[in-house]
Design an enzyme around this catalytic site. Structure first.
Site, PDB file in Angstrom:
ATOM      1  N   CYS B 125       0.747  -1.223   0.282  1.00  0.00           N
ATOM      2  CA  CYS B 125       0.007   0.050  -0.138  1.00  0.00           C
ATOM      3  C   CYS B 125       0.888   1.181  -0.115  1.00  0.00           C
ATOM      4  O   CYS B 125       1.483   1.374   0.964  1.00  0.00           O
ATOM      5  CB  CYS B 125      -0.847   0.142   1.286  1.00  0.00           C
ATOM      6  N   THR B 187      -1.295  -0.350  -6.778  1.00  0.00           N
ATOM      7  CA  THR B 187      -1.347   0.791  -7.327  1.00  0.00           C
ATOM      8  C   THR B 187      -0.044   1.309  -7.353  1.00  0.00           C
ATOM      9  O   THR B 187       1.051   0.913  -6.599  1.00  0.00           O
ATOM     10  CB  THR B 187      -2.236   2.019  -6.489  1.00  0.00           C
ATOM     11  N   GLY B 238      -6.110  -1.978 -14.132  1.00  0.00           N
ATOM     12  CA  GLY B 238      -6.688  -1.280 -15.149  1.00  0.00           C
ATOM     13  C   GLY B 238      -7.363  -2.265 -15.993  1.00  0.00           C
ATOM     14  O   GLY B 238      -7.672  -1.836 -17.294  1.00  0.00           O
TER      15      GLY B 238
END
Lengths: 270, 308
Positions: B125, B187, B238
């Protein structure tokens, strides 16, 4: 569930996701469109103060576009859902370019509605914060009641076509513009009556909401505000749209709001 | 895979589906492969100040800050619903911690419960202090995986960060330390500047970038992981449609996760599954497994890691 005052039902319908056809789109002010979608499920269930997430979906060519939250601005007898769209950036401009007959994805109805409890109501709107009050005023007019509608914009060019407001709501808003080019000159807060005991409802830019909160506190008035924070999902999963609650918690504006009684928020952090 | 039958190869990604309940009225959860919960930490976490999300070119940025009710809150408030309502779809609990002991305490605390299949260990994260510490330090990652392996026999999936020189090295470390699978990828760290205020738009200053903008990086990370280890991989990053999912599958993923796309269309995970089935039928492929890692990479035509 009916509230204690016997007024607006506050129990919320389960949201649905629907691909809906744009029935009409009309430029009603500078950079501002009134769009009506064919979406009977949402039209039948929505309550004033609730919103929809509106986007073009994943199969639209080219642009990537997260959906945006829009207050339900009106619901029609034929299952229409009206929204008031002001184009601020790329995403809202793309939505504004939608043409009649094209479709968009609507997710809703979402969020906590206004709870007017059958009370006397004064609605204070800044800019496209007018939208939920068009819906509210139309509902109230249909029930034979009136609300006070105070509406402010920067200048006359931004003012939503008053004839359409009148047709949708059977109300004539009291108009203020900051530069005096339309209606009375000044901020909407100049239209507030300290002697009134009506329930105040506010929707618009943060400075307006802050001013309303200060007014309500000073005069002992009840106030509900519709807040807007950047949203991801609209249904409480991403936890992206938080505002600071009076109890110090981060509260999700999408499902715990977007309408809050003013006393539930930490106004020092809004 | 992971000792279970998946009704679909498509799962909902952590952080985009809450703890399942929020999507129950919108999609048939038992017709998707499953979901990965929002992160669970030992103690409740309040999360970051707003703004927490914003759209970016080709995607979005978020910095939620792992807001969650903590281990005991999850067991009391969230797990019962999952246990009661999901029959076929599988649940992975995403686990975070400040220290290896934090991670281990969450796994130990959950392991006696039912209602979920396995763990997705979030060492990646970018939005909390130390969030990627385990995912970017080879030694720390190896020690953490080995320690968690000793705590559970359930499937242990490590969610990798792309923020390392070569994801392949970290994939191999996970396999050697006893992991059962990988999620590739989390991410990318990013920032959006509010030029009007001349300050970061996101309350946490930086955030994690997701969405179609990171699709090729996720596919590449999946391919690198596949080259260096034999663990099953969940491809994530994505994916909007079946074509995107197929890129991951051909690169080496056997399951995929849908994240940001669910915000655009809550039915995305269902549509991706339907699209994959249609692709198999149209191309005469018997099983999706026949496509996993079936990428025809031409030898000697380029470096494994792009220069520069």
């Amino acid at each position: 569930m009916l509230s204690a005052g016997g007024g607006v039902a506050v129990e919320r319908a389960v949201p649905v996701s629907r691909r809906a056809t744009l029935l009409s789109t009309r430029l009603v002010a500078r950079d501002t469109w009134w769009q009506e979608f064919d979406c009977p499920d949402i039209a039948a269930a929505a309550l004033p103060g609730q919103f929809v997430m509106l986007g073009v979906g994943l199969d639209a060519p080219g642009a990537w576009l997260l959906p945006r939250p829009f207050s339900v601005g009106w619901t029609g007898p034929g299952g229409e859902v009206g929204i008031l769209l002001r184009a601020y950036g790329e995403g809202t401009r793309a939505l504004a370019r939608l043409e009649t007959g094209q479709t968009a994805l609507l997710l809703g109805p979402l969020g906590r509605p206004f709870d007017t409890e059958g009370a006397e109501v004064e609605c204070v709107a800044g800019g496209v914060g007018l939208a939920p009050f068009i819906f509210l005023a139309a509902r109230e007019a249909a029930a034979g009641r009136r609300v006070r509608l105070i509406y402010g914009e920067r200048d006359a060019g931004a003012v939503f076509d008053p004839t359409l407001i009148a047709r949708l709501t059977d109300h004539d808003p009291e108009l203020f513009t900051e530069d005096g080019s339309g209606g009375r000159k000044g901020l909407v807060t100049a239209g507030l009556d300290p002697a009134s005991g009506a329930l105040l409802l506010g929707c618009g830019p943060t400075p307006l909401l802050r001013a309303l909160e200060a007014f309500a506190r000073e005069h002992g008035r009840r106030l509900q505000v519709s807040v807007e924070e950047h949203m991801g999902c609209g249904i409480g999963t991403c936890q992206g749209c938080v505002v600071r609650g009076a109890d110090g918690r981060w509260v999700k504006s999408c499902i715990e709001g977007s309408v809050f009684p003013a006393e539930e928020l930490d106004w020092g952090a809004i | 895979m992971f000792g279970a039958e998946f009704p679909s190869p498509v799962l909902l990604a952590s952080g985009t589906c809450g703890y399942g309940q929020e999507y129950a009225d919108l999609i048939p959860l038992d017709e998707i492969g499953g979901l990965v919960t929002k992160a669970v930490s030992l103690e409740p976490r309040p999360g970051n100040p707003p703004h927490r999300v914003a759209e970016t070119p080709g995607g979005m940025i978020n910095a939620i800050g792992l807001e969650n009710p903590g281990l005991h809150g999850f067991i009391a408030e969230k797990l019962p619903w999952l246990r009661e309502h999901l029959r076929r779809a599988h649940v992975f609990v995403n686990v975070v911690g400040h220290s290896a002991e934090d991670f281990a305490a969450v796994v130990r605390g959950l392991d006696g419960e039912d209602g979920f299949l396995g763990y997705e260990i979030n060492v990646s994260c970018p939005n909390v202090k130390g969030g990627t510490m385990f995912g970017t330090d080879e030694r720390a990652l190896a020690d953490l995986v080995a320690r968690l392996r000793a705590c559970t026999e359930r499937p242990l999936v490590i969610k990798l960060t792309p923020n390392v020189p070569d994801v392949g090295d970290f994939a191999r470390i996970c396999e050697e330390a006893g992991a059962d699978g990988l999620s590739a990828i989390n991410t990318f760290p990013g920032m959006v500047v509010d030029i009007g205020r001349r300050e970061p738009l996101i309350g946490n200053k930086s955030g994690g970038v997701s969405g179609p903008a990171i699709l090729p990086m996720g596919v590449y990370a999946t391919w690198r992981a596949r080259q260096t280890c034999g663990l099953p991989i969940m491809g994530i990053g994505g994916i909007r449609n079946a074509d995107d999912a197929l890129q991951y599958i051909l690169a080496g993923a056997c399951l995929v996760q849908i994240g940001t796309a669910s915000f655009v269309d809550p039915g995305a995970a269902v549509d991706v599954h339907e699209g994959l089935s249609a692709y198999l039928e149209a191309n005469g492929v018997a099983r999706l497994a026949d496509l996993v890692g079936a990428l025809r990479a031409r030898p000697g035509t380029g470096p494994a890691i792009p220069a520069g």
